[in-house]
Design a protein around this motif. Structure first.
Motif, PDB file in Angstrom:
ATOM      1  N   GLU A 182       4.536  32.134  56.244  1.00 45.08           N
ATOM      2  CA  GLU A 182       5.665  32.952  55.587  1.00 45.08           C
ATOM      3  C   GLU A 182       5.786  32.858  53.972  1.00 45.08           C
ATOM      4  O   GLU A 182       6.091  31.845  53.706  1.00 45.08           O
ATOM      5  N   ARG A 183       5.680  33.844  53.365  1.00 42.74           N
ATOM      6  CA  ARG A 183       5.866  33.684  51.827  1.00 42.74           C
ATOM      7  C   ARG A 183       6.861  33.211  51.210  1.00 42.74           C
ATOM      8  O   ARG A 183       7.077  32.336  50.424  1.00 42.74           O
ATOM      9  N   ASP A 184       8.074  33.773  51.798  1.00 41.77           N
ATOM     10  CA  ASP A 184       9.457  33.444  51.366  1.00 41.77           C
ATOM     11  C   ASP A 184      10.063  32.418  52.115  1.00 41.77           C
ATOM     12  O   ASP A 184       9.504  31.943  53.138  1.00 41.77           O
ATOM     13  N   ALA A 185      11.078  31.681  51.837  1.00 39.46           N
ATOM     14  CA  ALA A 185      11.968  30.915  52.411  1.00 39.46           C
ATOM     15  C   ALA A 185      12.990  31.597  53.227  1.00 39.46           C
ATOM     16  O   ALA A 185      13.673  32.429  52.845  1.00 39.46           O
ATOM     17  N   LEU A 186      12.616  31.494  54.693  1.00 38.82           N
ATOM     18  CA  LEU A 186      13.469  32.428  55.447  1.00 38.82           C
ATOM     19  C   LEU A 186      14.921  31.615  55.660  1.00 38.82           C
ATOM     20  O   LEU A 186      15.121  30.389  55.572  1.00 38.82           O
ATOM     21  N   PRO A 187      16.040  32.538  55.644  1.00 40.41           N
ATOM     22  CA  PRO A 187      17.458  32.018  55.861  1.00 40.41           C
ATOM     23  C   PRO A 187      17.570  31.610  57.243  1.00 40.41           C
ATOM     24  O   PRO A 187      16.848  31.816  58.071  1.00 40.41           O
ATOM     25  N   THR A 188      18.487  30.569  57.225  1.00 39.39           N
ATOM     26  CA  THR A 188      18.838  30.026  58.634  1.00 39.39           C
ATOM     27  C   THR A 188      19.606  30.989  59.342  1.00 39.39           C
ATOM     28  O   THR A 188      19.928  30.661  60.524  1.00 39.39           O
ATOM     29  N   ARG A 208      17.171  39.013  52.975  1.00 40.21           N
ATOM     30  CA  ARG A 208      15.793  38.363  52.464  1.00 40.21           C
ATOM     31  C   ARG A 208      15.193  39.158  51.732  1.00 40.21           C
ATOM     32  O   ARG A 208      15.098  40.361  52.050  1.00 40.21           O
ATOM     33  N   ASP A 256       6.825  28.059  55.579  1.00 35.36           N
ATOM     34  CA  ASP A 256       7.152  29.157  54.851  1.00 35.36           C
ATOM     35  C   ASP A 256       7.127  28.763  53.196  1.00 35.36           C
ATOM     36  O   ASP A 256       6.573  27.562  52.943  1.00 35.36           O
ATOM     37  N   ARG A 257       7.354  29.462  52.441  1.00 39.08           N
ATOM     38  CA  ARG A 257       6.997  29.528  51.198  1.00 39.08           C
ATOM     39  C   ARG A 257       5.609  29.220  50.548  1.00 39.08           C
ATOM     40  O   ARG A 257       5.119  28.266  49.810  1.00 39.08           O
ATOM     41  N   HIS A 263       4.181  25.963  48.517  1.00 45.38           N
ATOM     42  CA  HIS A 263       5.060  25.892  47.477  1.00 45.38           C
ATOM     43  C   HIS A 263       4.937  25.009  46.335  1.00 45.38           C
ATOM     44  O   HIS A 263       5.218  25.227  45.281  1.00 45.38           O
ATOM     45  N   ASP A 264       4.096  23.971  46.584  1.00 43.32           N
ATOM     46  CA  ASP A 264       3.838  22.838  45.681  1.00 43.32           C
ATOM     47  C   ASP A 264       2.353  23.214  44.992  1.00 43.32           C
ATOM     48  O   ASP A 264       1.781  22.215  44.486  1.00 43.32           O
TER      49      ASP A 264
END
Length: 464
Positions: A35-41, A46, A135-136, A157-158
């Protein structure tokens, strides 16, 4: 000797992606969701979901598929406040041919906010030890040849890049899918594509329902008329969790609602074919400003028709076909497509020749049913296509108009229509001899002259 573990990678962590992961977890040893985004818990907003703030529902065909993939999920949603509304019993709808009557239950809709739905599904899917979330992470492209996909390249993401290998890759990245580019990069031709864009705009607000109406209230829908010769305008009230009403006003090219919160009430009162939505929201308390979107075009890629299809790759959900959300079919099609994905793998087995092509053809069946329903209406709005409706679409539209009129006064025909609208049965049921005869005879009851709200509903909504 033990067999090599079977693995799958799902691209996209929204609803379609999570349902694909649930489907594959039942037939694979390991599933990775990228997943491209950070998913909420929890049930929080989002990115990447233009429809999330607007009306949507899960028709019973999709809800049954959802429950089949994730046993118990419907109960969890109900416990969290989602509503199960019988159709057409709890539906007050003005069709282009008049008010529908509220017949005995034939099917149902599952209604709640998109954040709650996604969070509930996501939590149950990721609780499965066989499913891993990355994610990310951005998908860079596919590795392989025109004959097979062997890996997917991602950037974390890094900024670290790596390639994931698997037995099957599923693209569930939605309207923003780059599957066409990925396939052409592998040497395959671009698929046939069609777009029908009525220019529909959505303006939506959340309201606190009147206190007495918070425990139960019907869906209210003033539908746009696609064959009026001008722009279509409509409005929908959906009861969702926490005693709230989600109201969406909609208009096609030349008749769009405004993104200005101050104009919301005026549009509902003056532009719709009936003021019932305006009358109801006048009794409710607004909780949000207006959310606005134009991301509503019907767009389909006919991947199932391609002369060549690579092994180990499939496309699902909005990445195959994105629908005008006013018909509420996108989520249901994604759930039915995920069931089809699972069933094909079960039937033919991992590594069987042509498995991915079989998956793509199976996924196309629920897509085709919803596509015909949406495009058969939207193609008649001004400017929706360059060439206008096809001859087939014009013929079908005449029959659908007759069925719609008949459904306002014939419960048996209304049930057949909702069989198809709910995605529980195919459109062929509308060609059965008894349905053809019913359409010829027409409605058996006189037309309603006012919205079929009960005296109690009028009272709890503050209208009496």
């Amino acid at each position: 000797m033990s067999q090599r573990p079977t693995t799958a990678v799902v691209l996209g962590g929204s609803l379609a992606g999570m349902l694909a992961a649930a489907a594959l977890a039942s037939v694979a040893d390991r599933v990775t969701v990228v997943e491209r985004d950070a998913l909420p818990t929890g049930p929080e907003p989002r990115k990447g979901l233009p429809q999330a703030r607007h009306v949507h529902q899960m028709w019973s065909g999709g809800a049954r598929a959802l429950e089949e993939l994730l046993p118990g999920v419907t109960g969890r949603l109900r416990e969290a406040g989602a509503h199960r509304l019988p159709i057409t019993t709890d539906m007050v709808a003005l069709s282009p041919k008049g008010w529908y009557r509220r017949w005995a239950e034939s099917h149902f809709m599952l209604l709640c906010g998109r954040d709650l739905l996604d969070a509930t599904v996501r939590a149950q899917v990721l609780a499965d030890d066989r499913v891993e979330l990355v994610d990310r992470a951005e998908v860079l492209g596919l590795d392989g040849r025109d004959g097979a996909v062997t890996g997917v390249r991602i950037r974390a993401h890094d900024d670290a890049e790596r390639t994931l290998a698997a037995d099957l890759f599923v693209d569930a990245t939605g309207r923003a899918s780059r599957a066409v580019q990925w396939l052409t990069d592998l040497g395959l031709p671009a698929p046939e594509r069609r777009e029908v864009d009525s220019g529909l705009a959505y303006a939506s607000r959340l309201y606190r329902a009147p206190e007495a109406a918070r425990d139960g209230f019907p869906v209210v829908n003033v539908m746009a008329d696609p064959r009026s010769g001008g722009p279509g305008r409509g409005g929908v009230l959906l009861p969702v969790e926490n005693g709230q009403w989600l109201i969406t006003l909609l208009g096609t090219r030349g008749g769009e609602p405004s993104a200005d919160t101050a104009d919301f009430d005026r549009y509902a009162r003056e532009e719709l074919r009936h003021p019932i939505v305006a009358e109801l929201i006048a009794q409710a308390a607004p909780l949000t400003d207006v959310a606005f979107t134009r991301s509503t075009a019907n767009r389909r890629h006919y991947y199932e028709r391609m002369p060549l299809w690579p092994e180990n790759f499939a496309v699902l959900g909005d990445a195959v076909a994105a629908f005008n959300p006013v018909y509420g079919h996108g989520m249901s099609v994604a759930a039915l497509g995920a069931v089809a994905l699972r069933d094909v793998v079960r039937r033919h087995g991992w590594g069987s020749p042509g498995l991915a092509r079989r998956i793509q053809k199976a996924v196309a069946r629920p897509v085709g049913a919803a596509w015909d329903l949406a495009v058969g209406q939207d193609v008649f709005f001004p400017g929706a296509t360059e060439s206008g409706p096809t001859r087939r679409e014009r013929l079908l539209a005449r029959y659908v108009d007759r069925l719609t009129l008949t459904s306002t006064g014939n419960g048996r025909i209304a049930r057949k229509v909702t069989d198809v609208m709910s995605l529980e049965r195919g459109a062929q049921v509308l060609l059965a001899p008894r349905v053809l005869l019913g359409a010829l005879v027409g409605p058996l009851k006189p037309p309603l002259t006012a919205p079929p709200l009960t005296a109690e509903e009028l009272k709890v909504a503050g209208l009496r």
